[in-house]
Scaffold this motif. Structure first.
Motif, PDB file in Angstrom:
ATOM      1  N   THR A 511     -11.249  -9.022  16.204  1.00 23.81           N
ATOM      2  CA  THR A 511     -12.414  -8.106  16.766  1.00 23.81           C
ATOM      3  C   THR A 511     -11.784  -6.824  16.522  1.00 23.81           C
ATOM      4  OG1 THR A 511     -10.951  -8.521  18.813  1.00 23.81           O
ATOM      5  CG2 THR A 511     -12.816  -9.871  18.718  1.00 23.81           C
ATOM      6  N   THR A 512     -10.483  -6.289  16.265  1.00 25.21           N
ATOM      7  CA  THR A 512     -10.105  -5.041  15.989  1.00 25.21           C
ATOM      8  C   THR A 512      -9.594  -4.506  14.632  1.00 25.21           C
ATOM      9  OG1 THR A 512      -7.924  -5.631  16.797  1.00 25.21           O
ATOM     10  CG2 THR A 512      -9.699  -4.995  18.407  1.00 25.21           C
ATOM     11  N   ASN A 513      -9.820  -3.186  14.478  1.00 22.07           N
ATOM     12  CA  ASN A 513      -8.957  -3.124  13.077  1.00 22.07           C
ATOM     13  C   ASN A 513      -7.489  -2.906  13.494  1.00 22.07           C
ATOM     14  OD1 ASN A 513     -11.322  -2.881  11.643  1.00 22.07           O
ATOM     15  ND2 ASN A 513     -11.748  -0.744  12.546  1.00 22.07           N
ATOM     16  N   SER A 514      -6.558  -3.372  12.554  1.00 22.29           N
ATOM     17  CA  SER A 514      -5.147  -3.371  12.699  1.00 22.29           C
ATOM     18  C   SER A 514      -4.741  -3.398  11.560  1.00 22.29           C
ATOM     19  CB  SER A 514      -4.758  -4.334  13.729  1.00 22.29           C
ATOM     20  OG  SER A 514      -3.233  -4.389  13.601  1.00 22.29           O
ATOM     21  N   ARG A 515      -3.356  -2.798  11.232  1.00 20.65           N
ATOM     22  CA  ARG A 515      -2.664  -3.050   9.805  1.00 20.65           C
ATOM     23  C   ARG A 515      -2.082  -4.657   9.970  1.00 20.65           C
ATOM     24  NH1 ARG A 515       2.489   0.910  10.902  1.00 20.65           N
ATOM     25  NH2 ARG A 515       3.705  -0.498  12.608  1.00 20.65           N
ATOM     26  N   GLY A 516      -1.940  -5.286  10.931  1.00 26.41           N
ATOM     27  CA  GLY A 516      -1.620  -6.566  11.023  1.00 26.41           C
ATOM     28  C   GLY A 516      -2.475  -7.573  11.764  1.00 26.41           C
ATOM     29  N   TYR A 517      -2.839  -8.882  11.179  1.00 26.76           N
ATOM     30  CA  TYR A 517      -3.320  -9.736  11.589  1.00 26.76           C
ATOM     31  C   TYR A 517      -2.613 -11.019  11.806  1.00 26.76           C
ATOM     32  CZ  TYR A 517      -7.625  -6.437  10.931  1.00 26.76           C
ATOM     33  OH  TYR A 517      -8.316  -5.387  11.138  1.00 26.76           O
ATOM     34  N   SER A 518      -2.909 -11.765  12.600  1.00 25.21           N
ATOM     35  CA  SER A 518      -2.649 -13.300  12.692  1.00 25.21           C
ATOM     36  C   SER A 518      -3.175 -14.005  11.526  1.00 25.21           C
ATOM     37  CB  SER A 518      -2.707 -13.834  14.102  1.00 25.21           C
ATOM     38  OG  SER A 518      -2.602 -15.320  13.883  1.00 25.21           O
ATOM     39  N   LEU A 519      -2.491 -14.770  10.770  1.00 28.61           N
ATOM     40  CA  LEU A 519      -2.905 -15.364   9.810  1.00 28.61           C
ATOM     41  C   LEU A 519      -3.943 -16.568  10.416  1.00 28.61           C
ATOM     42  CD1 LEU A 519       0.030 -15.728   7.480  1.00 28.61           C
ATOM     43  CD2 LEU A 519      -1.830 -14.586   7.057  1.00 28.61           C
ATOM     44  N   PHE A 520      -3.906 -16.818  11.636  1.00 32.43           N
ATOM     45  CA  PHE A 520      -4.856 -17.719  12.522  1.00 32.43           C
ATOM     46  C   PHE A 520      -6.159 -17.280  12.517  1.00 32.43           C
ATOM     47  CE2 PHE A 520      -0.593 -19.380  13.799  1.00 32.43           C
ATOM     48  CZ  PHE A 520      -0.693 -20.452  12.973  1.00 32.43           C
ATOM     49  N   LYS A 521      -6.217 -15.655  12.471  1.00 38.92           N
ATOM     50  CA  LYS A 521      -7.668 -15.137  12.309  1.00 38.92           C
ATOM     51  C   LYS A 521      -8.071 -14.904  11.037  1.00 38.92           C
ATOM     52  CE  LYS A 521      -6.420 -12.921  16.546  1.00 38.92           C
ATOM     53  NZ  LYS A 521      -6.329 -11.360  17.361  1.00 38.92           N
ATOM     54  N   GLU A 522      -9.298 -14.692  10.639  1.00 34.00           N
ATOM     55  CA  GLU A 522      -9.816 -14.643   9.444  1.00 34.00           C
ATOM     56  C   GLU A 522      -9.710 -13.054   9.122  1.00 34.00           C
ATOM     57  OE1 GLU A 522     -13.764 -14.974   6.460  1.00 34.00           O
ATOM     58  OE2 GLU A 522     -13.710 -15.651   8.440  1.00 34.00           O
ATOM     59  N   ILE A 523      -8.801 -12.938   7.834  1.00 32.71           N
ATOM     60  CA  ILE A 523      -8.793 -11.583   7.405  1.00 32.71           C
ATOM     61  C   ILE A 523      -9.803 -11.032   6.527  1.00 32.71           C
ATOM     62  CG2 ILE A 523      -7.401 -10.068   5.907  1.00 32.71           C
ATOM     63  CD1 ILE A 523      -4.891 -11.706   6.837  1.00 32.71           C
ATOM     64  N   SER A 524     -10.641  -9.782   6.754  1.00 30.85           N
ATOM     65  CA  SER A 524     -11.786  -9.243   5.970  1.00 30.85           C
ATOM     66  C   SER A 524     -11.479  -9.446   4.480  1.00 30.85           C
ATOM     67  CB  SER A 524     -12.038  -8.078   6.494  1.00 30.85           C
ATOM     68  OG  SER A 524     -13.162  -7.568   5.667  1.00 30.85           O
ATOM     69  N   PRO A 525     -12.342  -9.833   3.749  1.00 34.69           N
ATOM     70  CA  PRO A 525     -12.344  -9.951   2.303  1.00 34.69           C
ATOM     71  C   PRO A 525     -12.435  -8.505   1.878  1.00 34.69           C
ATOM     72  CG  PRO A 525     -14.359 -10.799   2.951  1.00 34.69           C
ATOM     73  CD  PRO A 525     -13.584 -10.510   4.057  1.00 34.69           C
ATOM     74  N   LYS A 526     -12.893  -7.591   2.853  1.00 33.47           N
ATOM     75  CA  LYS A 526     -13.136  -5.916   2.618  1.00 33.47           C
ATOM     76  C   LYS A 526     -11.703  -5.256   2.533  1.00 33.47           C
ATOM     77  CE  LYS A 526     -17.816  -5.830   3.669  1.00 33.47           C
ATOM     78  NZ  LYS A 526     -19.023  -5.157   4.257  1.00 33.47           N
ATOM     79  N   ARG A 527     -10.518  -6.047   2.967  1.00 33.66           N
ATOM     80  CA  ARG A 527      -9.392  -5.289   3.432  1.00 33.66           C
ATOM     81  C   ARG A 527      -8.620  -4.705   2.125  1.00 33.66           C
ATOM     82  NH1 ARG A 527      -3.871  -8.197   5.960  1.00 33.66           N
ATOM     83  NH2 ARG A 527      -3.610  -6.577   7.112  1.00 33.66           N
TER      84      ARG A 527
END
Length: 665
Positions: A511-527
């Motif tokens: 839901t938020t923009n962050s430099r770190g995401y849990s791998l249990f959340k889908e990371i945007s392909p646009k990253r």
């Protein structure tokens, strides 16, 4: 893809008259029965779907496939391992002919010059190995006198390093065997008034480390991180195929786009353990190298607050994460700490020294001793139904050599197999990982070697029941296999695992923009690397191409980089002024098309050699096209060893650059 299938079909529409059977057909057109188009169209659509939507492909090595064959023809995704709108990381063949010339069979160390141990240990005791008596010229076992002393970590003073222990006054008599209640012991034996044997052993006595009131119910997943220093993802497949095959065979997931964020171990593990860059750690809790780390907050602190028992351990700990040119901790940071045992064991009985490490402790291989301890720790905790967070790091096997991890392949495979067959992985989330690839040597001066150095391996294993229960979280983990990921993401993942039953539909939604995401959340392909705060110097998403290394702008950029290094050494009069000797390679890194006008920049990846000392360095120099200015982006990497060239300074960053003037005379 679909159009290519149709064109492929069209290529077979012409046939010729066959005189032998009188068969005739239109030489310009063959009519295909309409019913045959249905399966052909389905096949074409399926190929299109696979190519465009990247049907899941999580393991590069089938469990039983020969390693070389397993990689043949794996150039999927149009030649990319990661191919998203935000990041394209090229497919690289680990057995490429330009790389294989660096791969060779390593020499196995000979521990203790071939003399076996006189005592060995198991989970709770030490025992005499009678077959070893002859190696120590013990003719009369009755005259052999052995005893053991317990030892403990000694809390350092404010101005001391974390490297001291205290021994018990009494040395307790030791016969053929003895049960041990202590955590660490030193064994000594005399025969005919001569000391003939010395050894050190580590145990895992159960400690009342966590109040029952804060124990979690139901029992949470334990979390075990097992690190192997300086191994790229591709080199893991080259050197340790049995280990990879076993882990993938039990359903482990391998990240293909895990990109480091700093040069060496410290700046890549600090983000995992704290969620901060090294500079942020300095600003928040560790202002200088002369301070201890006690004011800093680490992942194990989060787990401790939630009722877990904690353990931290490294081998080759003299150059450990918190000890190399640093002072470690005053208070022991975790409930159990293997580092202090390893430090003293290597000092007392370390042997088979090579490069930076002792490969053996007495008659035991150092890396195997660490694996043995981890196994004992897991057994003790699970036997007593104690959830734990364990972070272990092995450097003795892999820190200095590209090919030596091969020596540990069977041992690591057996270690993970024993965890699995012992039931430990049914209640444990396992992370097997590295911090970066090999950082020096001839391979490092190739394009693939540079890319591999930035792409370490991460393999994650979760219990089957947990994957089934939290399908959304596991599905996201699988999707992230082919996304750009970083140590900051691993930090967030490990934080999630401290509350393993909270991975609901809501908590696994990004839901938020962050430099770190849990791998249990889908990371945007646009990253992009910018989104993930990966410096251009370390980013593997950028396409690049080799350019003329004698061009004016390349020479200017190289000289600017040398001036930058000399500027970093300013104030260290004992270090010689460096000059540019050779530019051995230059690559231009491409950027997004939106960088235009006054913001137009070009990044040059340069490999240079300087004098004196023939230091080989790699750096990214950014050129502002409009302003005509240069800037060094990220860190400067040292590609060859400097040995004692920089012994005149202690700053661990500047040691990479300094050539002591005293060596000139």
């Amino acid at each position: 893809m679909f159009s290519s299938v149709v064109n492929h079909m069209k290529g077979y529409t012409k046939i010729k008259r066959n005189p032998s059977n009188g068969m005739e057909a239109d030489e310009t057109k063959l009519k295909v029965p309409s019913v045959l188009w249905i399966p052909l169209l389905i096949c074409g659509a399926l190929l299109f779907f696979v190519d465009v939507f990247q049907i899941k492909y999580y393991s590069l090595v089938p469990t039983k496939a020969p390693l070389k064959a397993a990689f043949s023809g794996r150039k999927s995704l149009a030649g990319f391992a990661i191919n998203t709108p935000g990041c394209r990381i090229p497919y690289m063949d680990p057995f490429d002919e330009h790389i294989m010339k660096f791969i060779e069979a390593p020499d196995a160390p000979e521990c203790n010059k071939g003399v076996p141990a006189l005592y060995k240990s198991n989970l709770t005791s030490v025992y005499l190995v009678n077959a070893s008596l002859a190696f120590y010229d013990v003719m009369d076992p009755g005259e052999l006198k052995c005893c053991y002393q317990a030892f403990w970590r000694k809390k350092p003073k404010a101005d001391e390093g974390d490297n001291k222990v205290t021994y018990s006054v009494e040395c307790y008599s030791l016969g053929d065997s003895a049960n041990i209640d202590e955590e660490f012991i030193k064994v000594q034996c005399t025969y005919e008034n001569n000391t003939i044997y010395k050894d050190m052993f580590a145990f895992v006595p159960l400690k009342n480390t966590t109040p029952v009131a804060v124990r979690i119910s139901p029992r949470p997943l334990s979390v075990l991180v097992v690190g192997l220093d300086a191994v790229s993802r591709l080199n893991l497949h080259r050197q340790m195929p049995e280990t990879v095959a076993y882990l993938t065979g039990i359903g482990a997931v391998e990240l293909l786009g895990y990109n480091k964020v700093g040069d060496n171990t410290f700046p890549n593990l600090v983000p995992v353990l704290t969620g901060m860059f090294e500079g942020e750690l300095r600003n928040s809790c560790w202002p200088t190298d002369k301070h201890h780390f006690d004011k800093c907050h680490f992942l194990w602190d989060d787990y401790k607050l939630k009722g877990y028992t904690t353990v931290y351990g490294e081998d080759s700990s003299w150059m450990g994460l918190f000890n190399y040119q640093r002072r470690g901790f005053q208070k022991q940071p975790t409930d159990y700490a293997y580092n202090f045992f390893n430090r003293i064991a290597e000092k007392e009985i370390g042997n088979a020294h090579s490069m930076n490490v002792d490969q053996c402790e007495g008659a035991r291989l150092v890396y195997k001793d660490l694996l043995e301890y981890i196994g004992r720790f897991a057994t003790t905790m699970d036997k007593n139904d104690v959830p734990y967070f364990g972070f272990f790091w092995g450097a003795s096997l892999s820190h200095d050599y590209l090919n030596k991890p091969k020596l540990g392949d069977e041992d690591y495979r057996d270690f993970f197999k024993n965890l699995k067959e012992g039931g430990h992985l049914e209640r444990t989330a396992l992370v097997f990982m590295s911090d970066h690839g090999i950082r020096w040597g001839d391979i490092r001066q190739t394009y693939q070697g540079r890319m591999e150095e930035r792409l370490p391996f991460v393999i994650i294993s979760l219990p089957a029941w947990y994957r089934e229960r939290y399908r959304r979280a596991y599905s996201n983990l699988q999707k992230n296999v082919r996304r750009l990921t970083t140590p900051f993401d691993l930090h967030e993942t490990l934080k999630d695992l401290s509350s393993p039953y909270n991975l609901t539909e809501e908590t696994t939604t990004t839901t938020t923009n962050s430099r770190g995401y849990s791998l249990f959340k889908e990371i945007s392909p646009k990253r992009t690397c910018d989104d993930a705060e990966i410096s251009s110097h370390w980013c593997t998403c950028q396409e690049s191409f080799e350019i003329n290394k004698t061009s004016t702008v390349v020479v200017q950029a190289a000289n600017f980089a040398v001036d930058y290094i000399n500027g970093e050494l300013e104030g260290y009069a004992q270090c010689a002024n460096l000059t540019l000797d050779v530019i051995s390679n230059a690559r231009l890194m491409t950027h997004e098309s939106h960088i235009e006008g006054d913001n137009k920049i070009k990044d040059y990846m340069l490999t240079i050699r300087t004098l004196p000392g023939e230091g080989i360095f790699e750096m990214t120099v950014r050129h502002s096209v409009v302003r005509g200015k240069f800037e060094v982006i990220g860190s400067i990497s040292r590609l060859n060893l400097y040995g004692k060239q920089s012994s005149c300074i202690s700053d661990f960053h500047l040691k990479l650059y300094c050539y002591c003037k005293s060596l000139l005379y």
